[in-house]
Scaffold this motif. Structure first.
Motif, PDB file in Angstrom:
ATOM      1  N   UNK A   1       0.831  -1.211   0.000  1.00  0.00           N
ATOM      2  CA  UNK A   1       0.000   0.000   0.000  1.00  0.00           C
ATOM      3  C   UNK A   1       0.862   1.257   0.000  1.00  0.00           C
ATOM      4  N   UNK A   2       0.266   2.330  -0.494  1.00  0.00           N
ATOM      5  CA  UNK A   2       0.834   3.668  -0.308  1.00  0.00           C
ATOM      6  C   UNK A   2       0.202   4.258   0.940  1.00  0.00           C
ATOM      7  N   UNK A   3       0.983   4.928   1.762  1.00  0.00           N
ATOM      8  CA  UNK A   3       0.378   5.626   2.904  1.00  0.00           C
ATOM      9  C   UNK A   3       0.788   7.094   2.886  1.00  0.00           C
ATOM     10  N   UNK A   4      -0.149   7.934   3.328  1.00  0.00           N
ATOM     11  CA  UNK A   4       0.080   9.385   3.324  1.00  0.00           C
ATOM     12  C   UNK A   4       1.114   9.769   4.378  1.00  0.00           C
ATOM     13  N   UNK A   5       1.531  11.022   4.351  1.00  0.00           N
ATOM     14  CA  UNK A   5       2.479  11.543   5.339  1.00  0.00           C
ATOM     15  C   UNK A   5       2.009  11.188   6.752  1.00  0.00           C
ATOM     16  N   UNK A   6       2.808  10.475   7.514  1.00  0.00           N
ATOM     17  CA  UNK A   6       2.369  10.016   8.835  1.00  0.00           C
ATOM     18  C   UNK A   6       2.723  11.016   9.938  1.00  0.00           C
TER      19      UNK A   6
END
Lengths: 370, 370
Positions: A180-185
């Motif tokens: 998966x791609x994940x947004x800025x955490x």
């Protein structure tokens, strides 16, 4: 070396974005990619071209704003009308990269495109090139292949890529599935990501068959797809200007991540090759200190051909775009950017706040220096 | 008010000294006294003139370098050939103030001169004028009368005056004998001075009969005295230029303190009137913060008509001598001086080190900006 797969490879360099955090060096009319931020003697866009041109046997396409046409051609005289795609107005990366994909597909349905931003700093070049080659081979198996960056700290400024199982592709031994791609955490989450060893930074670099790109674009953004196809079919004909002028302004603004990459990942069509090179997006002036280690030995990094700097108990970064004498006394981790009409004085710690200053100057009408 | 003593009073303004600690604002060709450092709208020399001219019924003489002739006349159009003494080369205060004394004595043997540097900030003006009046009356009794400044902190940057017994002079109720002049002390000694209440700062301001000045000069520096008398006798004749050109270059360089004030104090001829006004010699950029309290409310003092400053979490002093935008982010107690050809960035704490920077720039040949 003859490599039938590599012969299908076309390099696309999207050159957009002002680089607001690098104001007042970077301006609307002189964006980040037109500057030499590493003291190498090359602008970022020239260095990007030089890293990639040979690999693509000089099949390079640049997508940039109309306003930057002359500056880009000055940096890359190798380009011509067929390899320079000019946007009359900014339409985000979906349209910019999508149009490049559509033009390349129309010219060569078997083409594999690689998209590499014009304003990143990468080295050593041979390691980068090996990674791109792997990505091209992985792409040839029918994947959109991102190049992920091994995190060096728990950044909250980048999106992350979670790696899945190895794909076992010939000539692409490091390619893995993208889970998966994940947004800025948040910082807490970022720390967990880095500790897990499973996550890579998403640097926005990818390699993919243009056909596969367009398939996903058609599925997710059919109107954008239709507009880009119409422009692409007119591109190499006398109707290029008329068609573009009619359609481009109507296109939806959307990032390529949402238009293609994330839905494709959900469909299991995205792979990742971990980059084993160093990478920096030169996101702020603190980065300029990091990227100029030799000059930083004395505690002060000085950038600028004409710089005349006197320093006494001073450390940090000075970027001089003038011939003025700059005297620094008793100040640590300072950031000074001296240009003919604007001066920035801040600290490395506050480098990220430069964007806010630019917004405030815009709001108060000081647009002459933006 | 008719005051026979005040009618003998002549005001002398020595305008010399570059003000190196105020570089790059203050320059060899634009020294400190030609700047408005308080945001008052007046240059320091103009403010000095305005404080004193009425008291002396416009009998004002300025002694300055040849190079500053036009700039001084622009500031003080009231001056003419009789009231502007130009030095072809700097010869220190002994010759500069001594020549003024000799010219005034030659014109009026009963004259009482007052010497007031062109680059100090003083207020309130009426309190200052009352102090000067006392000093003139004390001088008329046959004294060299310094005006001492009540110390506000244990400065190691000024000489001190130890006060002796009260003199009981009519119209000069605060005048006291000077027990001794002492050189700039260590911090420890300075603290004792301030605690004792017996010491005043020596601000270099004094009032004295020109005859008494010349008597002490003749006794201590007979050659300098003879040269100055020869120039003074030729001053109001067609021989002024010839005589000055012949003699001035041969004169000894010595401070007026050593040539006159200290030996006169040892002889019991020096009195002091304590100043009850505020006084600042604007010795560095930290002083500019102190002197502009209104503008400093937001934490940042900005000086300069054309200043365009954006500040975010910033405090200190900005002196803008350009029309450039200056953005300050996240930096405290900073000192920024922005001029067309030189930029200084330091902190209030390091303001005194500016002199060292100027010396270093001189040594490395950057004289174009000094």
């Amino acid at each position: 070396m003859t490599d039938a797969v590599l012969q299908r490879f076309y390099c696309v360099i999207p050159a957009g974005g002002t680089g607001t955090r690098l104001w007042p060096l970077s301006r609307a009319n002189a964006p980040k990619f037109l500057h030499d931020l590493t003291g190498s003697g090359s602008t970022l866009i020239r260095a990007t071209y030089d890293r990639l041109a040979e690999l693509a046997d000089h099949r390079v396409m640049v997508v940039t704003g109309n306003a930057h046409r002359d500056a880009v051609l000055e940096q890359l005289p190798e380009l011509d009308d067929n390899s320079l795609v000019l946007e009359s107005e900014p339409k985000d990366s979906g349209a910019a990269i999508g149009l490049a994909a559509a033009i390349l597909y129309h010219r060569d349905p078997k083409s594999i495109m690689g998209s590499f931003a014009a304003d990143q700093v990468i080295g050593p070049v041979p390691v980068f090139q090996d990674t791109v080659k792997e990505a091209v081979h992985a792409a040839a198996t029918g994947k959109i292949v991102t190049i992920g960056i091994t995190p060096t700290y728990a950044s909250t400024g980048f999106g992350y890529i979670r790696q899945g199982e190895e794909l076992g592709i010939e000539n692409a031994p490091h390619a893995k599935n993208v889970a998966e791609f994940v947004e800025k955490p948040s910082e807490e989450v970022a720390k967990k990501y880095v500790e897990s060893g499973q996550y890579l930074w998403n640097a926005g670099m990818f390699v993919a068959p243009t056909k596969l790109m367009l398939q996903h674009l058609e599925q997710n953004e059919p109107e954008l797809y239709a507009g880009l196809i119409e422009i692409a079919e007119a591109w190499d004909t006398p109707q290029r200007n008329e068609t573009t002028a009619r359609i481009w302004p109507t296109l939806k603004k959307i990032a390529i991540d949402y238009a293609v990459a994330e839905p494709a990942a959900a469909a299991g069509d995205v792979a990742v090759v971990p980059g084993r090179f160093t990478w920096d997006d030169v996101g702020d002036f603190a980065a300029i200190g990091r990227l100029n280690p030799a000059a930083e030995l004395g505690g002060l990094t000085v950038l600028g051909d004409k710089a005349r700097v006197y320093a006494d108990q001073a450390s940090g970064v000075v970027v001089s775009d003038t011939h003025r004498v700059i005297a620094l006394i008793g100040i640590d981790d300072v950031v000074i950017v001296d240009t003919p009409d604007a001066l920035l004085v801040t600290t490395k710690e506050h480098s990220q706040s430069v964007k806010k200053a630019v917004e405030a100057l815009k709001a108060q009408g000081d647009t002459d220096v933006l």
